[in-house]
Design a protein around this motif. Sequence first.
Motif, PDB file in Angstrom:
ATOM      1  N   VAL A   1     -21.135 -11.460   2.375  1.00  0.00           N
ATOM      2  CA  VAL A   1     -21.793 -12.115   1.248  1.00  0.00           C
ATOM      3  C   VAL A   1     -21.366 -13.579   1.224  1.00  0.00           C
ATOM      4  O   VAL A   1     -20.472 -13.991   1.955  1.00  0.00           O
ATOM      5  N   HIS A   2     -21.990 -14.359   0.357  1.00  0.00           N
ATOM      6  CA  HIS A   2     -21.648 -15.779   0.238  1.00  0.00           C
ATOM      7  C   HIS A   2     -20.238 -15.919  -0.346  1.00  0.00           C
ATOM      8  O   HIS A   2     -19.853 -15.156  -1.246  1.00  0.00           O
ATOM      9  N   PRO A   3     -19.438 -16.887   0.141  1.00  0.00           N
ATOM     10  CA  PRO A   3     -18.070 -17.062  -0.369  1.00  0.00           C
ATOM     11  C   PRO A   3     -17.985 -17.228  -1.884  1.00  0.00           C
ATOM     12  O   PRO A   3     -17.005 -16.822  -2.505  1.00  0.00           O
ATOM     13  N   ALA A   4     -19.011 -17.824  -2.487  1.00  0.00           N
ATOM     14  CA  ALA A   4     -18.986 -18.025  -3.941  1.00  0.00           C
ATOM     15  C   ALA A   4     -19.050 -16.706  -4.697  1.00  0.00           C
ATOM     16  O   ALA A   4     -18.697 -16.649  -5.888  1.00  0.00           O
ATOM     17  N   THR A   5     -19.469 -15.629  -4.024  1.00  0.00           N
ATOM     18  CA  THR A   5     -19.584 -14.336  -4.693  1.00  0.00           C
ATOM     19  C   THR A   5     -18.234 -13.854  -5.206  1.00  0.00           C
ATOM     20  O   THR A   5     -18.128 -13.303  -6.307  1.00  0.00           O
ATOM     21  N   ALA A   6     -17.197 -14.046  -4.416  1.00  0.00           N
ATOM     22  CA  ALA A   6     -15.857 -13.607  -4.832  1.00  0.00           C
ATOM     23  C   ALA A   6     -15.397 -14.350  -6.076  1.00  0.00           C
ATOM     24  O   ALA A   6     -14.782 -13.768  -6.971  1.00  0.00           O
ATOM     25  N   VAL A   7     -15.714 -15.639  -6.146  1.00  0.00           N
ATOM     26  CA  VAL A   7     -15.334 -16.443  -7.318  1.00  0.00           C
ATOM     27  C   VAL A   7     -16.100 -15.978  -8.546  1.00  0.00           C
ATOM     28  O   VAL A   7     -15.531 -15.812  -9.638  1.00  0.00           O
ATOM     29  N   ARG A   8     -17.404 -15.756  -8.376  1.00  0.00           N
ATOM     30  CA  ARG A   8     -18.234 -15.304  -9.514  1.00  0.00           C
ATOM     31  C   ARG A   8     -17.791 -13.931  -9.996  1.00  0.00           C
ATOM     32  O   ARG A   8     -17.776 -13.660 -11.211  1.00  0.00           O
ATOM     33  N   LEU A   9     -17.413 -13.046  -9.073  1.00  0.00           N
ATOM     34  CA  LEU A   9     -16.939 -11.715  -9.462  1.00  0.00           C
ATOM     35  C   LEU A   9     -15.684 -11.839 -10.318  1.00  0.00           C
ATOM     36  O   LEU A   9     -15.575 -11.180 -11.363  1.00  0.00           O
ATOM     37  N   ALA A  10     -14.753 -12.680  -9.882  1.00  0.00           N
ATOM     38  CA  ALA A  10     -13.514 -12.873 -10.650  1.00  0.00           C
ATOM     39  C   ALA A  10     -13.818 -13.348 -12.063  1.00  0.00           C
ATOM     40  O   ALA A  10     -13.224 -12.865 -13.039  1.00  0.00           O
ATOM     41  N   GLN A  11     -14.750 -14.258 -12.200  1.00  0.00           N
ATOM     42  CA  GLN A  11     -15.113 -14.791 -13.520  1.00  0.00           C
ATOM     43  C   GLN A  11     -15.787 -13.729 -14.378  1.00  0.00           C
ATOM     44  O   GLN A  11     -15.543 -13.655 -15.587  1.00  0.00           O
ATOM     45  N   LYS A  12     -16.609 -12.894 -13.773  1.00  0.00           N
ATOM     46  CA  LYS A  12     -17.252 -11.810 -14.531  1.00  0.00           C
ATOM     47  C   LYS A  12     -16.225 -10.819 -15.071  1.00  0.00           C
ATOM     48  O   LYS A  12     -16.428 -10.201 -16.133  1.00  0.00           O
ATOM     49  N   LEU A  13     -15.127 -10.677 -14.333  1.00  0.00           N
ATOM     50  CA  LEU A  13     -14.083  -9.737 -14.749  1.00  0.00           C
ATOM     51  C   LEU A  13     -13.101 -10.351 -15.730  1.00  0.00           C
ATOM     52  O   LEU A  13     -12.131  -9.702 -16.134  1.00  0.00           O
ATOM     53  N   GLY A  14     -13.335 -11.627 -16.088  1.00  0.00           N
ATOM     54  CA  GLY A  14     -12.508 -12.260 -17.113  1.00  0.00           C
ATOM     55  C   GLY A  14     -11.407 -13.167 -16.599  1.00  0.00           C
ATOM     56  O   GLY A  14     -10.570 -13.630 -17.376  1.00  0.00           O
ATOM     57  N   PHE A  15     -11.402 -13.445 -15.296  1.00  0.00           N
ATOM     58  CA  PHE A  15     -10.395 -14.335 -14.722  1.00  0.00           C
ATOM     59  C   PHE A  15     -10.936 -15.758 -14.624  1.00  0.00           C
ATOM     60  O   PHE A  15     -12.144 -15.973 -14.562  1.00  0.00           O
ATOM     61  N   GLY A  16     -10.013 -16.724 -14.574  1.00  0.00           N
ATOM     62  CA  GLY A  16     -10.435 -18.112 -14.470  1.00  0.00           C
ATOM     63  C   GLY A  16     -11.025 -18.441 -13.115  1.00  0.00           C
ATOM     64  O   GLY A  16     -11.790 -19.393 -12.974  1.00  0.00           O
ATOM     65  N   GLY A  17     -10.687 -17.666 -12.103  1.00  0.00           N
ATOM     66  CA  GLY A  17     -11.188 -17.882 -10.751  1.00  0.00           C
ATOM     67  C   GLY A  17     -10.626 -16.832  -9.830  1.00  0.00           C
ATOM     68  O   GLY A  17      -9.876 -15.922 -10.250  1.00  0.00           O
ATOM     69  N   TYR A  18     -10.957 -16.923  -8.554  1.00  0.00           N
ATOM     70  CA  TYR A  18     -10.521 -15.893  -7.602  1.00  0.00           C
ATOM     71  C   TYR A  18      -9.005 -15.895  -7.445  1.00  0.00           C
ATOM     72  O   TYR A  18      -8.403 -14.841  -7.213  1.00  0.00           O
ATOM     73  N   ARG A  19      -8.378 -17.069  -7.573  1.00  0.00           N
ATOM     74  CA  ARG A  19      -6.918 -17.141  -7.423  1.00  0.00           C
ATOM     75  C   ARG A  19      -6.216 -16.226  -8.424  1.00  0.00           C
ATOM     76  O   ARG A  19      -5.254 -15.537  -8.086  1.00  0.00           O
ATOM     77  N   GLU A  20      -6.691 -16.203  -9.663  1.00  0.00           N
ATOM     78  CA  GLU A  20      -6.077 -15.349 -10.683  1.00  0.00           C
ATOM     79  C   GLU A  20      -6.339 -13.870 -10.386  1.00  0.00           C
ATOM     80  O   GLU A  20      -5.457 -13.028 -10.564  1.00  0.00           O
ATOM     81  N   LEU A  21      -7.562 -13.555  -9.950  1.00  0.00           N
ATOM     82  CA  LEU A  21      -7.872 -12.167  -9.597  1.00  0.00           C
ATOM     83  C   LEU A  21      -7.005 -11.714  -8.433  1.00  0.00           C
ATOM     84  O   LEU A  21      -6.461 -10.608  -8.436  1.00  0.00           O
ATOM     85  N   LYS A  22      -6.851 -12.577  -7.433  1.00  0.00           N
ATOM     86  CA  LYS A  22      -6.045 -12.252  -6.259  1.00  0.00           C
ATOM     87  C   LYS A  22      -4.596 -11.971  -6.664  1.00  0.00           C
ATOM     88  O   LYS A  22      -3.981 -11.005  -6.194  1.00  0.00           O
ATOM     89  N   ALA A  23      -4.044 -12.804  -7.542  1.00  0.00           N
ATOM     90  CA  ALA A  23      -2.665 -12.594  -8.004  1.00  0.00           C
ATOM     91  C   ALA A  23      -2.541 -11.271  -8.749  1.00  0.00           C
ATOM     92  O   ALA A  23      -1.541 -10.554  -8.612  1.00  0.00           O
ATOM     93  N   GLU A  24      -3.540 -10.946  -9.557  1.00  0.00           N
ATOM     94  CA  GLU A  24      -3.528  -9.680 -10.290  1.00  0.00           C
ATOM     95  C   GLU A  24      -3.554  -8.493  -9.329  1.00  0.00           C
ATOM     96  O   GLU A  24      -2.820  -7.508  -9.497  1.00  0.00           O
ATOM     97  N   LEU A  25      -4.393  -8.579  -8.297  1.00  0.00           N
ATOM     98  CA  LEU A  25      -4.476  -7.512  -7.303  1.00  0.00           C
ATOM     99  C   LEU A  25      -3.168  -7.361  -6.540  1.00  0.00           C
ATOM    100  O   LEU A  25      -2.709  -6.248  -6.286  1.00  0.00           O
ATOM    101  N   GLN A  26      -2.560  -8.485  -6.178  1.00  0.00           N
ATOM    102  CA  GLN A  26      -1.293  -8.439  -5.451  1.00  0.00           C
ATOM    103  C   GLN A  26      -0.195  -7.814  -6.309  1.00  0.00           C
ATOM    104  O   GLN A  26       0.588  -6.991  -5.831  1.00  0.00           O
ATOM    105  N   ALA A  27      -0.147  -8.204  -7.576  1.00  0.00           N
ATOM    106  CA  ALA A  27       0.860  -7.643  -8.477  1.00  0.00           C
ATOM    107  C   ALA A  27       0.642  -6.139  -8.652  1.00  0.00           C
ATOM    108  O   ALA A  27       1.608  -5.364  -8.731  1.00  0.00           O
ATOM    109  N   GLU A  28      -0.624  -5.705  -8.688  1.00  0.00           N
ATOM    110  CA  GLU A  28      -0.919  -4.284  -8.828  1.00  0.00           C
ATOM    111  C   GLU A  28      -0.446  -3.519  -7.602  1.00  0.00           C
ATOM    112  O   GLU A  28       0.106  -2.425  -7.710  1.00  0.00           O
ATOM    113  N   VAL A  29      -0.658  -4.097  -6.430  1.00  0.00           N
ATOM    114  CA  VAL A  29      -0.195  -3.465  -5.191  1.00  0.00           C
ATOM    115  C   VAL A  29       1.318  -3.285  -5.226  1.00  0.00           C
ATOM    116  O   VAL A  29       1.856  -2.225  -4.918  1.00  0.00           O
TER     117      VAL A  29
END
Length: 280
Positions: free
Chosen positions: A46-74
Amino acid sequence: MRFSALIERHQDLLTAADQRIVRELLANPTEAAFLSAASLAQRADVHPATAVRLAQKLGFGGYRELKAELQAEVINTTHPAERVRHRLAHVEQGSILADIIESDLAALRRIAEQVTEAEIDAAAKTLLAAGQVFLFAQGNATTLIEMMDRRLRRADFSTTVLRQQGRELAEHILALESGDVVLAFAFHSVPTGLTPLLQHAARIGATSILITDILGPLVKPRPQMTIAASRGLAEEYLTLTVPMAICNALILTIARLDQGRSLKALGRLAKLTRNIADVR
């Protein structure tokens, strides 16, 4: 909230492209949590912007915050015993020492890609300007504040070690004032006491510096400075080699910037040590 619960809550907002990203994240969460937005999008085709838009839809400021959340969950869902078993399985019949050396060297080489010299300089200058340095850590990270406490005191700093919780922590931070600096260490998860400590520091005008691996975006309130570098694969047994290297860089940078203050203090310490030895 766990990632799967976030997906379920926002299911109606997700496009077909979003769903492809989600499938990649759920199929191999340990690996996917450490991919960049571009790499994740490429895997999902998919287009790279899709990951950023997904993070925002889930309530994060951007993909960086979603990524940190996923890493912490792991990390939080991996028991220490599992991390040890994973390391042992990876080594199999080889040398454990050689494997640790190899993985730590790889993590050390990556520090320069994640931490800039400007960040180290800024943190060192902030510490030099501090009235007093308050060192906070819990768990295994207390090793780092013990080392920093000794090295800063040898460099003529006034320090307070904070490894307590609850009322005892509150009693020790009563002395924290505007112009002081909190130097905190946090790995795996946000330790108990860090959030109220940062809140108190912000209220009174003290500066806070956080040394971490992946937790930066998850720590609230945000410290004024965050120095973050990966220590290796989240599912494996990890050492303190990387943050210790950052601490050593801070101490040496302070010595380079303090116009001889550290060296003079070390000279006085050597003389005092000799005097004490002579008394015996």
